[in-house]
Design an enzyme around this catalytic site. Structure first.
Site, PDB file in Angstrom:
ATOM      1  N   SER A  85      15.109 -17.601  -5.459  1.00 60.54           N
ATOM      2  CA  SER A  85      15.253 -19.038  -5.679  1.00 60.54           C
ATOM      3  C   SER A  85      15.450 -19.763  -4.341  1.00 60.54           C
ATOM      4  CB  SER A  85      16.403 -19.306  -6.652  1.00 60.54           C
ATOM      5  OG  SER A  85      16.377 -20.632  -7.107  1.00 60.54           O
ATOM      6  N   ASP A 188       9.982 -19.991 -16.466  1.00 61.42           N
ATOM      7  CA  ASP A 188      11.065 -20.468 -15.600  1.00 61.42           C
ATOM      8  C   ASP A 188      11.251 -21.974 -15.771  1.00 61.42           C
ATOM      9  OD1 ASP A 188      12.719 -21.235 -13.485  1.00 61.42           O
ATOM     10  OD2 ASP A 188      11.808 -19.840 -12.071  1.00 61.42           O
ATOM     11  N   HIS A 218      13.971 -17.768 -15.013  1.00 60.03           N
ATOM     12  CA  HIS A 218      14.237 -18.061 -13.606  1.00 60.03           C
ATOM     13  C   HIS A 218      14.940 -16.912 -12.900  1.00 60.03           C
ATOM     14  CE1 HIS A 218      14.934 -20.278  -9.974  1.00 60.03           C
ATOM     15  NE2 HIS A 218      16.248 -20.165 -10.086  1.00 60.03           N
TER      16      HIS A 218
END
Length: 237
Positions: A85, A188, A218
């Site tokens: 991320s 996601d 995610h």
């Protein structure tokens, strides 16, 4: 910081926004490093996990400086960056910073990016925020964003948004100088797969492979997702 001695290329974990080095992916990476005799470095940004400081004081630039300091002072020889991320953005920024760094004992051997949130403060936050949220951030300096992960609301500050604009990457070509593997969940809700696809078009290096996981979310922390991460690391190592 947690560091495991071992052979090169070593592994460096770069966590996500409000994540830490004790998450399931980071621990799985460290265990894999132990099994295969690889060096592994994990750390928490300030305001995260075991590090000192307040989360609301953090900015992309501050966390990048911390990442660069760990990489250049604690790592030696070729390293594979594994960024999840926000950590994916950090990995790309770190690659750019290292090109201007003359005293690093470490170098880049490759990257594995998991749901990479490049430019997220602008593209995935500010541009998506409704007018009332933007107004609150501008007038009060922060907004308490609800969390979908059960850890309560957390502050999105004006400093985070404004300082993040100094580090945007998706408006030009990105040169990493190393192989890049991207894992992206199609389901996601935080980093759309199209965002990762846009990143691929900006990567100048030929050796870039993106894997779309149709039922992936995610976090990509299911056993099968972690297996994909470790296989991507093994392919580069």
């Amino acid at each position: 910081m947690r560091q495991r001695a071992g052979a090169a290329p070593g592994l460096v974990w770069l966590g996500g926004f409000k994540s830490d080095m004790q998450g399931s992916k980071a621990q799985a990476l460290d265990a894999w490093a132990g099994e295969h005799g690889r060096a592994c470095t994990r750390f928490d940004y300030s305001g995260h996990g075991e590090s000192s400081g307040a989360f609301r004081d953090g900015t992309i630039g501050r966390w990048l400086d911390e990442s660069l300091a760990v990489f250049t002072s604690q790592c030696e020889g070729p390293q594979i960056l594994i960024g999840s991320s926000m950590g994916g953005w950090m990995a790309l920024l770190l690659a750019r910073a290292l090109r201007q760094c003359e005293d690093s004992r470490a170098s880049l051997a490759g990257m594995v990016l998991i749901a990479p949130a490049a430019d997220f403060t602008e593209a995935l936050m500010w541009q998506r925020f409704p007018k009332d949220v933007k107004k609150q951030i501008e007038e009060t300096g922060e907004w308490q964003r609800p969390s979908a992960y059960g850890d309560g609301p957390y502050p999105i500050t004006r400093a985070l948004i404004e300082e993040g604009r100094n580090h945007l990457l998706l408006d030009g070509l990105i040169q990493t100088g190393c192989p890049v593997r991207i894992l992206q969940g199609v389901q996601d809700p935080d980093v759309p797969w199209q965002h990762a696809q846009a990143l691929v078009t900006r990567l100048a290096h030929d050796d870039v492979v993106m894997t779309l996981i149709k039922d992936g979310d995610h976090r990509l922390s299911r056993p099968q997702d972690i297996a994909r991460m470790l296989q991507a690391v093994a392919d580069i190592a």
